[in-house]
Design an enzyme around this catalytic site. Structure first.
Site, PDB file in Angstrom:
ATOM      1  N   PRO A 143       0.827  -1.202   0.000  1.00  0.00           N
ATOM      2  CA  PRO A 143       0.000   0.000   0.000  1.00  0.00           C
ATOM      3  C   PRO A 143       0.861   1.251   0.000  1.00  0.00           C
ATOM      4  CG  PRO A 143       0.243  -0.797   2.235  1.00  0.00           C
ATOM      5  CD  PRO A 143       1.030  -1.741   1.359  1.00  0.00           C
ATOM      6  N   HIS A 174       5.836  13.940  -9.889  1.00  0.00           N
ATOM      7  CA  HIS A 174       5.781  12.865 -10.884  1.00  0.00           C
ATOM      8  C   HIS A 174       5.218  13.372 -12.214  1.00  0.00           C
ATOM      9  CE1 HIS A 174       7.083   9.207  -8.930  1.00  0.00           C
ATOM     10  NE2 HIS A 174       6.305   9.427  -7.872  1.00  0.00           N
ATOM     11  N   HIS A 188       5.066  15.496  -3.647  1.00  0.00           N
ATOM     12  CA  HIS A 188       5.695  14.286  -4.175  1.00  0.00           C
ATOM     13  C   HIS A 188       4.973  13.795  -5.428  1.00  0.00           C
ATOM     14  CE1 HIS A 188       7.863  10.342  -3.550  1.00  0.00           C
ATOM     15  NE2 HIS A 188       6.865   9.950  -4.335  1.00  0.00           N
ATOM     16  N   GLU A 189       3.640  13.743  -5.364  1.00  0.00           N
ATOM     17  CA  GLU A 189       2.874  13.230  -6.500  1.00  0.00           C
ATOM     18  C   GLU A 189       2.848  14.209  -7.669  1.00  0.00           C
ATOM     19  OE1 GLU A 189       2.662   9.987  -4.301  1.00  0.00           O
ATOM     20  OE2 GLU A 189       2.230  10.200  -6.440  1.00  0.00           O
ATOM     21  N   GLY A 195      10.264   7.818   0.287  1.00  0.00           N
ATOM     22  CA  GLY A 195      10.453   6.682  -0.592  1.00  0.00           C
ATOM     23  C   GLY A 195       9.464   6.788  -1.731  1.00  0.00           C
ATOM     24  N   CYS A 196       9.514   5.845  -2.643  1.00  0.00           N
ATOM     25  CA  CYS A 196       8.622   5.890  -3.803  1.00  0.00           C
ATOM     26  C   CYS A 196       8.371   4.477  -4.294  1.00  0.00           C
ATOM     27  CB  CYS A 196       9.251   6.738  -4.908  1.00  0.00           C
ATOM     28  SG  CYS A 196       8.231   6.914  -6.392  1.00  0.00           S
ATOM     29  N   GLY A 218      -0.044   7.644  -1.911  1.00  0.00           N
ATOM     30  CA  GLY A 218      -0.255   8.447  -3.105  1.00  0.00           C
ATOM     31  C   GLY A 218       0.256   7.735  -4.339  1.00  0.00           C
TER      32      GLY A 218
END
Length: 269
Positions: free
Chosen positions: A123, A234, A230-231, A187-188, A126
């Site tokens: 899980p 992207h 963070h999102e 993290g990602c 985002g």
């Protein structure tokens, strides 16, 4: 995620969530709970076929994506797009805007539905459309009471972390609301196994469309603001490693090691 878990499953979920966007302390607390989290997958071009997107791309056909599993062998195989791994051009190029008139279409709604399922299965808190190989400006995010309940109280306070319901944003535009910043490890899902400290604004405002095509504005602070930044990164082809503080990049196994001399301390700056 179910509401009823045995202790091992709950600890596993905490371990995975803590290593996505939580500071070091929570990750260290749960390091003893280990499960396989990745396996080989196929190119993101296969994902694009699911949504009738053009398959012509600068991405190599041999590029492999990483599929992150949330609960190891307990997860049933489902027909969902794979999470694209770093190195694929779809993660390093600017995503296209969605025509507002198409937001309600079956194609866009399926993309959104799949993004939500993939995020929750990981899980994670985002996910951006490029992470499933779709070069469109769509993000989904949520931080649940359950996730937050696993974190130490002092950590929650330091992060200014508060739960929020599922949020879908199409064509988001983010601006900072103040110059206040904080430094925490991130993290990602597309950069599995590594973490780095990233400085983010503590207060942001994001405008865009919801999944019904209505204009929305979100004022966020603390951890929610970090997730949004963070999102949104992207969507512009940036990973957290492109903005990390130098000399903080490390493997998950080395999260408990001290920062190098001269690195700024974690927390508000």
């Amino acid at each position: 995620m179910g509401l009823h878990r045995d202790e091992a499953t709950a600890m596993e979920t905490l371990f995975r969530v803590s290593l996505r966007l939580l500071p070091v302390s929570a990750a260290v607390t749960c390091r003893s709970i280990r499960f396989p989290v990745s396996r080989p997958g196929s190119s993101h071009l296969l994902n694009r076929k699911l949504y009738n997107l053009p398959t012509s791309s600068s991405s190599s056909l041999s590029t492999k994506a990483g599929w992150l599993l949330g609960l190891g062998e307990k997860k049933k195989k489902v027909d969902l797009p794979e999470i694209v791994a770093s190195g694929d051009p779809v993660l390093h190029e600017k995503a296209r805007e969605v025509d507002p008139g198409e937001i309600g279409s079956e194609r866009i709604q399926k993309i959104i539905d799949d993004m939500i399922k993939v995020m929750r299965l990981a899980p994670g808190v985002g996910l951006a459309a490029p992470q499933i190989g779709v070069p469109l400006r769509i993000i989904v995010l949520e931080d649940t009471k359950e996730y937050i309940s696993y974190a130490p109280k002092e950590e929650i306070l330091a992060q200014e972390r508060r739960h929020f319901d599922l949020m879908v944003m199409v064509n988001p535009v983010l601006k900072e609301r103040s110059n206040k910043k904080a430094l925490f490890f991130e993290g990602c899902l597309s950069v599995d196994g590594f973490r780095a400290a990233v400085e983010r604004y503590l207060e942001v405002v994001v405008t865009g469309y919801d999944r019904q095509g209505k204009r929305i504005e979100v004022n966020a602070s603390g951890w929610q603001a970090r997730i949004l930044q963070h999102e949104c990164d992207h969507l512009d082809g940036n990973l957290y490693v492109d903005k990390m503080v130098p000399r903080t990049f490390r493997t998950v196994d080395n999260l408990d090691l001290p920062l190098a001399e001269g690195c700024p301390k974690l927390g508000p700056q």
